[in-house]
Design an enzyme around this catalytic site. Structure first.
Site, PDB file in Angstrom:
ATOM      1  N   ALA A  33       0.831  -1.209   0.000  1.00 38.34           N
ATOM      2  CA  ALA A  33       0.000   0.000   0.000  1.00 38.34           C
ATOM      3  C   ALA A  33       0.856   1.245   0.000  1.00 38.34           C
ATOM      4  O   ALA A  33       2.039   1.190   0.314  1.00 38.34           O
ATOM      5  CB  ALA A  33      -0.909   0.007   1.233  1.00 38.34           C
ATOM      6  N   ASN A  34       0.242   2.378  -0.373  1.00 34.74           N
ATOM      7  CA  ASN A  34       0.865   3.690  -0.190  1.00 34.74           C
ATOM      8  C   ASN A  34       0.429   4.231   1.161  1.00 34.74           C
ATOM      9  O   ASN A  34      -0.620   3.839   1.682  1.00 34.74           O
ATOM     10  CB  ASN A  34       0.358   4.667  -1.253  1.00 34.74           C
ATOM     11  CG  ASN A  34       0.972   4.440  -2.604  1.00 34.74           C
ATOM     12  OD1 ASN A  34       1.253   3.312  -3.003  1.00 34.74           O
ATOM     13  ND2 ASN A  34       1.157   5.522  -3.334  1.00 34.74           N
ATOM     14  N   ARG A  35       1.167   5.173   1.685  1.00 35.44           N
ATOM     15  CA  ARG A  35       0.741   5.882   2.888  1.00 35.44           C
ATOM     16  C   ARG A  35      -0.360   6.864   2.502  1.00 35.44           C
ATOM     17  O   ARG A  35      -0.161   7.684   1.604  1.00 35.44           O
ATOM     18  CB  ARG A  35       1.884   6.710   3.466  1.00 35.44           C
ATOM     19  CG  ARG A  35       3.012   5.903   4.019  1.00 35.44           C
ATOM     20  CD  ARG A  35       4.016   6.845   4.695  1.00 35.44           C
ATOM     21  NE  ARG A  35       5.274   6.169   4.929  1.00 35.44           N
ATOM     22  CZ  ARG A  35       5.489   5.320   5.938  1.00 35.44           C
ATOM     23  NH1 ARG A  35       4.524   5.065   6.816  1.00 35.44           N
ATOM     24  NH2 ARG A  35       6.653   4.733   6.077  1.00 35.44           N
TER      25      ARG A  35
END
Ligand code: CTP
Ligand code: CA
Length: 224
Positions: A33-35
Site C-alpha cells: 500500500a501507499n501511505r
C-alpha cells in the site's frame, strides 16, 4: 443544519471523488500500500457536498469516519477502485485524490506464505495497476472537469505538468510530500494548482481549508 446554509453552486451535479490508499494483497494476511490517511480526499468530498453536489466517494481502506452527506463506496484494491469509479459514470466532475498503489503482486497467494527454515524469502513479481485518473481522463464518458493530485518529493511543477498532459486532467493539485515538509499523515497541506492556464500557489492551510478552497475553485471552473 448549519453546514447546509451556504450557496449551492453545484446543486444537482454528480461528482466522483477517490480517496485513501489501495491495498494490494500479497496473500490473505499481507498487502502492499501507499501511505494515505484519506483526510484530504474525504474533506474534499464533504465540501463538494456542502456546495450542493451529489457526491460518490470511492474510498480505499481508511480509519477516519465517512464524511457527512456523501455516498461512500468502500474498495480495497486499485482494480476494485477502477470498477467502482467507472460504474459511477457518467458524472459532471471527477476528483482523484486516492494514493493508488502503482503495482500489485502479479499472482497473490490463496494461502498465507510461510517462512521456510534456512531459505530466504521468495521475490515478489509485481505488475502495474490500472491508472484510474488516466482512464477517466480519456474515457468516452469523461466528466467535464477532471482534477488529479500529484504528490511529489522533487521537481513538483514539472512532474505535475507532465501528469496534467498524460492523464487528460484539467487541474493537477500538486504538493511536495518530501519528509522535511511533514505533510504526510499530518493535518496541513501546501498545494499548487497546475492547469493549462498556469500555476496558482496556495498558502499553507489545514487539509480542511484546502478542501474548502478547492471545492470553491472547482465550482468556479465548472461554471466558467
Ligand atoms: N492515480 C490513479 N490511478 C493510479 C495511479 C495514480 O488514479 N493507478 C491518480 C492519483 O489519484 C492522482 C494522480 O493519478 O490523482 C497522480 O498520482 P501519482 O501517484 O502522483 O502519479 P503516477 O502517474 O502514479 O506517477 P508516479 O507515482 O510515478 O509519480
Ligand atoms: Ca503513483
Amino acid at each position: 443544519a448549519l453546514l447546509d446554509d451556504g450557496p449551492k453552486p453545484l446543486k444537482g451535479r454528480r461528482v466522483i471523488v477517490t480517496s485513501g490508499p489501495t491495498h494490494e494483497p500479497i496473500d490473505p494476511v499481507r498487502y502492499i500500500a501507499n501511505r494515505s490517511s484519506g483526510k484530504q480526499g474525504h474533506a474534499i468530498a464533504a465540501h463538494l457536498a456542502r456546495l450542493g453536489a451529489d457526491v460518490t466517494l470511492v474510498s480505499g481502506p481508511v480509519t477516519i469516519p465517512d464524511p457527512a452527506g456523501v455516498e461512500v463506496i468502500r474498495v480495497e484494491s486499485a482494480r476494485e477502485m477502477l470498477a467502482a469509479v467507472t460504474a459511477a459514470l457518467p458524472a459532471d466532475i471527477g476528483v482523484f485524490v486516492a494514493a493508488v498503489a502503482d503495482w500489485r503482486v502479479a499472482t497473490s497467494a490463496d494461502n498465507k506464505i510461510k517462512k521456510k527454515e534456512g531459505e530466504g524469502p521468495a521475490p515478489l513479481a509485481l505488475t502495474e495497476n490500472p491508472d484510474i485518473l488516466k482512464t477517466v481522463g480519456h474515457h468516452e464518458n469523461r466528466p467535464r472537469l477532471v482534477v488529479g493530485f500529484a504528490a511529489e518529493t522533487a521537481d513538483v511543477i514539472a512532474n505535475a505538468e507532465a501528469k496534467l498532459a498524460r492523464k487528460g486532467a484539467d487541474f493537477i493539485v500538486a504538493n511536495d510530500v518530501s519528509p522535511a515538509t511533514g505533510i504526510m499523515g499530518g493535518d496541513r497541506n501546501r498545494v499548487r494548482i497546475v492547469s493549462k492556464q498556469g500555476v496558482e500557489d496556495w498558502p499553507d492551510l489545514s487539509k480542511d481549508e484546502v478542501a474548502e478552497r478547492l471545492a470553491a475553485r472547482i465550482a468556479e471552473a465548472f461554471q466558467a
